[in-house]
Design an enzyme around this catalytic site. Structure first.
Site, PDB file in Angstrom:
ATOM      1  N   HIS A   1      57.013 -27.659 -41.632  1.00  0.00           N
ATOM      2  CA  HIS A   1      55.966 -26.765 -41.111  1.00  0.00           C
ATOM      3  C   HIS A   1      56.260 -26.320 -39.679  1.00  0.00           C
ATOM      4  O   HIS A   1      55.612 -25.409 -39.166  1.00  0.00           O
ATOM      5  CB  HIS A   1      54.587 -27.421 -41.223  1.00  0.00           C
ATOM      6  CG  HIS A   1      54.299 -28.480 -40.204  1.00  0.00           C
ATOM      7  ND1 HIS A   1      53.024 -28.848 -39.844  1.00  0.00           N
ATOM      8  CD2 HIS A   1      55.120 -29.275 -39.467  1.00  0.00           C
ATOM      9  CE1 HIS A   1      53.063 -29.802 -38.941  1.00  0.00           C
ATOM     10  NE2 HIS A   1      54.322 -30.078 -38.695  1.00  0.00           N
TER      11      HIS A   1
ATOM     12  N   ASP B   1      67.706 -38.372 -37.365  1.00  0.00           N
ATOM     13  CA  ASP B   1      67.061 -37.478 -36.395  1.00  0.00           C
ATOM     14  C   ASP B   1      68.083 -37.119 -35.319  1.00  0.00           C
ATOM     15  O   ASP B   1      69.234 -37.591 -35.349  1.00  0.00           O
ATOM     16  CB  ASP B   1      65.818 -38.133 -35.787  1.00  0.00           C
ATOM     17  CG  ASP B   1      64.730 -37.120 -35.448  1.00  0.00           C
ATOM     18  OD1 ASP B   1      65.062 -36.054 -34.880  1.00  0.00           O
ATOM     19  OD2 ASP B   1      63.542 -37.375 -35.749  1.00  0.00           O
TER      20      ASP B   1
ATOM     21  N   MET C   1      69.800 -31.650 -38.595  1.00  0.00           N
ATOM     22  CA  MET C   1      69.504 -31.244 -39.970  1.00  0.00           C
ATOM     23  C   MET C   1      69.934 -29.807 -40.251  1.00  0.00           C
ATOM     24  O   MET C   1      70.068 -29.419 -41.416  1.00  0.00           O
ATOM     25  CB  MET C   1      68.012 -31.404 -40.264  1.00  0.00           C
ATOM     26  CG  MET C   1      67.110 -30.535 -39.424  1.00  0.00           C
ATOM     27  SD  MET C   1      65.361 -30.969 -39.675  1.00  0.00           S
ATOM     28  CE  MET C   1      64.583 -29.880 -38.468  1.00  0.00           C
TER      29      MET C   1
ATOM     30  N   GLY D   1      64.365 -36.088 -39.945  1.00  0.00           N
ATOM     31  CA  GLY D   1      63.404 -35.958 -38.855  1.00  0.00           C
ATOM     32  C   GLY D   1      62.497 -37.160 -38.778  1.00  0.00           C
ATOM     33  O   GLY D   1      61.301 -37.044 -38.496  1.00  0.00           O
TER      34      GLY D   1
ATOM     35  N   LYS E   1      58.911 -35.464 -43.969  1.00  0.00           N
ATOM     36  CA  LYS E   1      57.469 -35.408 -43.733  1.00  0.00           C
ATOM     37  C   LYS E   1      57.146 -34.674 -42.446  1.00  0.00           C
ATOM     38  O   LYS E   1      57.658 -35.003 -41.378  1.00  0.00           O
ATOM     39  CB  LYS E   1      56.906 -36.835 -43.669  1.00  0.00           C
ATOM     40  CG  LYS E   1      55.442 -36.908 -43.301  1.00  0.00           C
ATOM     41  CD  LYS E   1      55.001 -38.347 -43.073  1.00  0.00           C
ATOM     42  CE  LYS E   1      53.595 -38.398 -42.509  1.00  0.00           C
ATOM     43  NZ  LYS E   1      53.491 -37.798 -41.164  1.00  0.00           N
TER      44      LYS E   1
END
Length: 365
Positions: free
Chosen positions: A265, A227, A248, A204, A261
């Protein structure tokens, strides 16, 4: 008894003022965006005289209305964004930058400016979903009600970036400015863990900014910026970095270590575990997870002021995840422990980087 009454009166008096923050809280954001749009911090910084820049000089430099600019600057000075100080002759006053206003320079790529993040978060696409936050809070956990972002735009963030390249570019620039700020801290905190690592995949990785910083810090590394294909089409061409398109949720390119990173979330536990399993199956030795860890203990009076501010940022981000993603959230250490163990990693450690982020290093064995 008298002291108790005084405390109640003080609390009530404070509340009568604090409530206005919630009625007009958007003014802080809008005024900061105005300063960035008009490049006010740059105009002050580049003022040819060693003197503070006067209102008239600032108006001329940025082609602004004197009346309106005075009012915006008066507000931003009060908020501590700029300083108003006397000129040398004492006949007038002028403006100078502060460490805060310098972080609003859109033209700076110095690892401090967060101007692209502010412009991204103040875009119409990101602001509109906030007005529907109550709908997701009041809906059952079954996910029957669309999240605010999807309800407003008819698709999730990633669907909108694919259809709207300008919005996608705003996200990439926002993530890149945070990478310039955070990745050097990660490199310092984890320098020993990159010894003997030949290939690193940034999952990402957006426009490649984070991986570009890592390969400069550790020149022996071959970096892979990974990505979605439409994101990779706009990625930077950087020495030592290969841009690779993929998903992913399907697989991650083979490597010695994964860097991920501010990605996990965005996803609920089930998806998070799937991503982590795909990272583990890439034959890696370790994975560097750069994310927030919400503290499970309540704030105390003894807590340092900086720690309180860091925790406030983490909690703000958690509410933002409810607003802008379907299942995303900021996690406590207990919640991170669950997803890392469910993904099959043998162990993990957490390293502090003096930020609201930290680094969780999960080991395959």
């Amino acid at each position: 008894m008298e002291e108790s009454k005084r405390n109640l009166v003080d609390e009530d008096a404070k509340a009568s003022l604090d409530i206005w923050r919630y009625a007009f809280g958007i003014v802080d954001m809008a005024a900061a965006k105005c300063a960035i749009d008009l490049k006010i911090p740059e105009a002050i910084e580049n003022h040819p005289s060693s003197q503070p820049i006067t209102l008239a000089e600032l108006c001329s430099t940025i082609s602004a209305s004197p009346t309106h600019l005075l009012r915006i600057m008066r507000f931003l000075v009060h908020q501590g964004v700029f300083k108003e100080v006397p000129t040398e002759d004492g006949l007038t006053t002028g403006y100078t930058n502060t460490p805060l206003s310098r972080r609003m320079m859109i033209t700076k790529r110095d690892g401090k400016s967060l101007a692209p993040m502010i412009l991204f978060q103040t875009s119409q696409e990101m602001l509109a979903p906030w007005l529907r936050l109550s709908s997701v809070v009041s809906s059952p956990d079954s996910g029957s009600h669309p999240p605010p972002f999807d309800a407003v735009h008819g698709k999730d963030v990633w669907g909108l970036t694919e259809d709207n390249p300008c919005f996608g570019e705003m996200i990439n620039e926002a993530m890149a400015c945070d990478a310039r700020r955070v990745v050097p801290r990660v490199a310092r905190a984890c320098h020993d863990l990159f010894d003997g690592v030949a290939t690193v995949v940034d999952v990402g990785g957006g426009n490649g900014e984070a991986m570009g910083i890592l390969v400069k810090e550790f020149p022996w590394i071959k970096g892979i910026n990974f990505d979605l294909p439409h994101v990779i089409e706009g990625a930077q061409i950087l020495d030592g970095v290969e841009n690779v398109g993929g998903n992913m949720f399907d697989s991650v390119p083979k490597c010695d270590a994964v860097f991920i990173k501010w990605v996990l979330h965005d996803w609920g536990d089930k998806d998070c575990i799937k991503i982590l399993k795909n990272c583990k199956e890439a034959n890696i030795g370790k994975i560097f997870i750069v994310e927030s860890v919400i503290k499970e203990k309540k704030n105390t009076k003894m807590m340092e002021e900086r720690d309180k501010k860091l925790e406030e940022v983490r909690l703000i981000l958690d509410v933002a995840m409810m607003t802008h993603t379907t299942t995303g959230k900021e996690r406590t250490l207990k919640e991170w422990d669950f997803v890392i163990n469910e993904a099959g990693f043998a162990r993990y450690e957490v390293r502090d980087i003096d930020d609201f982020h930290c680094v969780i290093i999960a080991y395959r064995s």
